[in-house]
Design a protein around this motif. Structure first.
Motif, PDB file in Angstrom:
ATOM      1  N   LEU A  58       0.855  -1.185   0.000  1.00 22.89           N
ATOM      2  CA  LEU A  58       0.000   0.000   0.000  1.00 22.89           C
ATOM      3  C   LEU A  58       0.897   1.243   0.000  1.00 22.89           C
ATOM      4  N   PRO A  59       0.685   2.190  -0.924  1.00 24.71           N
ATOM      5  CA  PRO A  59       1.547   3.384  -0.950  1.00 24.71           C
ATOM      6  C   PRO A  59       1.475   4.154   0.368  1.00 24.71           C
ATOM      7  N   PRO A  60       2.552   4.839   0.750  1.00 21.62           N
ATOM      8  CA  PRO A  60       2.539   5.642   1.984  1.00 21.62           C
ATOM      9  C   PRO A  60       1.430   6.686   1.990  1.00 21.62           C
ATOM     10  N   VAL A  61       1.212   7.318   0.851  1.00 21.04           N
ATOM     11  CA  VAL A  61       0.073   8.220   0.661  1.00 21.04           C
ATOM     12  C   VAL A  61      -0.785   7.605  -0.446  1.00 21.04           C
ATOM     13  N   VAL A  62      -2.011   7.261  -0.126  1.00 19.17           N
ATOM     14  CA  VAL A  62      -2.841   6.517  -1.081  1.00 19.17           C
ATOM     15  C   VAL A  62      -3.740   7.471  -1.855  1.00 19.17           C
ATOM     16  N   THR A  63      -3.521   7.515  -3.162  1.00 16.25           N
ATOM     17  CA  THR A  63      -4.395   8.220  -4.089  1.00 16.25           C
ATOM     18  C   THR A  63      -4.505   7.356  -5.340  1.00 16.25           C
ATOM     19  N   MET A  64      -5.405   7.703  -6.228  1.00 12.68           N
ATOM     20  CA  MET A  64      -5.449   6.977  -7.490  1.00 12.68           C
ATOM     21  C   MET A  64      -4.136   7.143  -8.248  1.00 12.68           C
ATOM     22  N   ASP A  65      -3.504   8.301  -8.092  1.00 17.07           N
ATOM     23  CA  ASP A  65      -2.238   8.553  -8.777  1.00 17.07           C
ATOM     24  C   ASP A  65      -1.103   7.699  -8.226  1.00 17.07           C
ATOM     25  N   THR A  66      -1.044   7.514  -6.914  1.00 17.74           N
ATOM     26  CA  THR A  66       0.046   6.702  -6.361  1.00 17.74           C
ATOM     27  C   THR A  66      -0.174   5.223  -6.653  1.00 17.74           C
ATOM     28  N   LEU A  67      -1.419   4.778  -6.656  1.00 12.53           N
ATOM     29  CA  LEU A  67      -1.697   3.400  -7.067  1.00 12.53           C
ATOM     30  C   LEU A  67      -1.326   3.196  -8.530  1.00 12.53           C
ATOM     31  N   ALA A  68      -1.629   4.191  -9.363  1.00 13.86           N
ATOM     32  CA  ALA A  68      -1.283   4.111 -10.784  1.00 13.86           C
ATOM     33  C   ALA A  68       0.220   4.121 -10.989  1.00 13.86           C
ATOM     34  N   LEU A  90     -12.588   0.119  -9.078  1.00 12.58           N
ATOM     35  CA  LEU A  90     -11.337   0.754  -8.644  1.00 12.58           C
ATOM     36  C   LEU A  90     -10.263   0.646  -9.716  1.00 12.58           C
ATOM     37  N   GLY A  91     -10.162  -0.514 -10.361  1.00 10.15           N
ATOM     38  CA  GLY A  91      -9.165  -0.691 -11.406  1.00 10.15           C
ATOM     39  C   GLY A  91      -9.340   0.298 -12.548  1.00 10.15           C
ATOM     40  N   GLY A  92     -10.591   0.670 -12.843  1.00  8.45           N
ATOM     41  CA  GLY A  92     -10.847   1.682 -13.859  1.00  8.45           C
ATOM     42  C   GLY A  92     -10.382   3.055 -13.418  1.00  8.45           C
ATOM     43  N   TYR A  93     -10.578   3.386 -12.135  1.00  7.50           N
ATOM     44  CA  TYR A  93     -10.095   4.671 -11.624  1.00  7.50           C
ATOM     45  C   TYR A  93      -8.573   4.744 -11.735  1.00  7.50           C
ATOM     46  N   VAL A  94      -7.913   3.626 -11.413  1.00  9.04           N
ATOM     47  CA  VAL A  94      -6.451   3.583 -11.505  1.00  9.04           C
ATOM     48  C   VAL A  94      -6.010   3.686 -12.962  1.00  9.04           C
ATOM     49  N   ALA A  95      -6.722   2.999 -13.854  1.00 11.93           N
ATOM     50  CA  ALA A  95      -6.389   3.067 -15.287  1.00 11.93           C
ATOM     51  C   ALA A  95      -6.499   4.496 -15.809  1.00 11.93           C
ATOM     52  N   LEU A  96      -7.509   5.238 -15.372  1.00 14.86           N
ATOM     53  CA  LEU A  96      -7.656   6.636 -15.779  1.00 14.86           C
ATOM     54  C   LEU A  96      -6.487   7.476 -15.268  1.00 14.86           C
ATOM     55  N   ALA A  97      -6.053   7.206 -14.042  1.00 14.06           N
ATOM     56  CA  ALA A  97      -4.890   7.916 -13.506  1.00 14.06           C
ATOM     57  C   ALA A  97      -3.632   7.567 -14.290  1.00 14.06           C
ATOM     58  N   MET A  98      -3.502   6.317 -14.722  1.00 10.36           N
ATOM     59  CA  MET A  98      -2.379   5.928 -15.577  1.00 10.36           C
ATOM     60  C   MET A  98      -2.393   6.715 -16.872  1.00 10.36           C
ATOM     61  N   ALA A  99      -3.573   6.837 -17.469  1.00 11.03           N
ATOM     62  CA  ALA A  99      -3.699   7.568 -18.730  1.00 11.03           C
ATOM     63  C   ALA A  99      -3.339   9.033 -18.550  1.00 11.03           C
ATOM     64  N   ALA A 100      -3.694   9.607 -17.399  1.00  7.62           N
ATOM     65  CA  ALA A 100      -3.358  11.008 -17.136  1.00  7.62           C
ATOM     66  C   ALA A 100      -1.846  11.190 -16.991  1.00  7.62           C
ATOM     67  N   GLN A 101      -1.180  10.214 -16.371  1.00  8.95           N
ATOM     68  CA  GLN A 101       0.256  10.307 -16.143  1.00  8.95           C
ATOM     69  C   GLN A 101       1.072   9.934 -17.377  1.00  8.95           C
ATOM     70  N   HIS A 102       0.544   9.020 -18.172  1.00 10.71           N
ATOM     71  CA  HIS A 102       1.313   8.474 -19.301  1.00 10.71           C
ATOM     72  C   HIS A 102       0.363   8.286 -20.486  1.00 10.71           C
ATOM     73  N   PRO A 103      -0.066   9.366 -21.125  1.00  9.75           N
ATOM     74  CA  PRO A 103      -1.125   9.276 -22.145  1.00  9.75           C
ATOM     75  C   PRO A 103      -0.759   8.462 -23.376  1.00  9.75           C
ATOM     76  N   THR A 104       0.515   8.306 -23.679  1.00  6.07           N
ATOM     77  CA  THR A 104       0.892   7.534 -24.868  1.00  6.07           C
ATOM     78  C   THR A 104       0.929   6.038 -24.605  1.00  6.07           C
ATOM     79  N   LEU A 105       0.735   5.623 -23.364  1.00  2.00           N
ATOM     80  CA  LEU A 105       0.798   4.203 -23.020  1.00  2.00           C
ATOM     81  C   LEU A 105      -0.393   3.423 -23.563  1.00  2.00           C
ATOM     82  N   LEU A 106      -1.583   4.023 -23.511  1.00  2.75           N
ATOM     83  CA  LEU A 106      -2.803   3.267 -23.744  1.00  2.75           C
ATOM     84  C   LEU A 106      -3.153   3.133 -25.221  1.00  2.75           C
TER      85      LEU A 106
END
Length: 265
Positions: A58-68, A90-106
């Motif tokens: 579990l991340p020290p500070v838990v947000t969708m961004d830290t999980l992503a 929840l997995g969809g929320y994390v996936a959206l955070a991944m897309a925000a952080q790394h838009p060329t990944l998806l």
């Protein structure tokens, strides 16, 4: 990040599909889907931080961004530079955070009973009540009531085995994970603008009788992506992977194929 999330990597295809489970679940929830995909794709099936075999991460500070960020670190270690991501709740929320952080990944984003909208005020109140119950009484009473409420009430007898499986996953969730991730979901940002910006296909797999994300919340979202795929499952609540395993797997297989080829199966 020196400690990577637990995962399975199966299949030897050129393209990669990443699976992200929902709240109080683990990667075994995708057991019906994985065999369908591995014949053509590399499938990376992940336990999110705080759950399953990643319970200690579990991340020290838990947000969708830290999980992503944890998921992105794992994918980087596996040399995954592009992929289709399918996330339940929840997995969809994390996936959206991944897309925000790394838009060329998806290459594709599958929101399986999930949403780009933030919690409404009533939903935030439910999250607060969950946190209060778990702090006072622990995981067990929460797991029994929470899980069953996510299945369609009229189908509870026929889905008893699936419900027990989901309850067992919830009962193994650490109390800290349950509380911290609940609070993180309560505070997650609005990702509607991201849906408009994404160039990849976006799937909305919706349970028509979902008590967690009602149909009215999907209507303003499904018109936002440039390439939206909408599937409604009748007589289905929030747990289509258990309530309609074959139908859900077929929809997701077809979506992944479209993301990789531009063609409909």
């Amino acid at each position: 990040m020196d400690r990577l999330l637990a995962y399975d990597s199966e299949g030897k295809g050129q393209k990669t599909v990443v699976l992200l489970h929902g709240f109080c679940e683990n990667r075994t929830m995708w057991r019906h889907l994985v065999p369908v995909l591995t014949a053509q794709y590399r499938v990376v099936n992940i336990d999110l931080g705080g759950f399953g075999q990643s319970a200690h991460l579990l991340p020290p500070v838990v947000t969708m961004d830290t999980l992503a960020a944890q998921v992105l670190a794992l994918l980087q270690s596996l040399n995954v530079h592009t992929c289709t991501v399918l996330g339940h709740s929840l997995g969809g929320y994390v996936a959206l955070a991944m897309a925000a952080q790394h838009p060329t990944l998806l290459e594709g984003l599958g929101l399986v009973h999930s949403s780009a909208l933030p919690d409404s005020a009533p939903r935030q109140a439910i999250r607060n009540r969950i946190v209060s119950i778990v702090r006072q009484r622990g995981v067990t009473p929460f797991a029994h009531h929470f899980v069953q409420a996510l299945f369609l009430a009229e189908r509870l007898p026929e889905l008893a085995e699936a419900i027990n499986e989901a309850k067992t996953m919830a009962l193994h969730t650490p109390q800290k994970s349950l509380i911290e991730v609940t609070l993180a979901m309560r505070e997650r940002p609005d990702r509607s603008e991201l849906l408009q910006q994404l160039s990849c296909p976006v799937l909305f797999l919706i349970g028509k009788q979902d008590p967690a994300i009602p149909m009215s919340q999907y209507l303003p979202q499904i018109v936002l992506p440039k390439d939206a795929h909408i599937h409604l499952l009748d007589h289905t609540a929030h747990m289509g992977t258990w309530e309609r395993p074959q139908k859900t797997s077929a929809i997701l297989q077809h979506f992944v194929h479209y993301c990789q080829t531009g063609k409909v199966l």
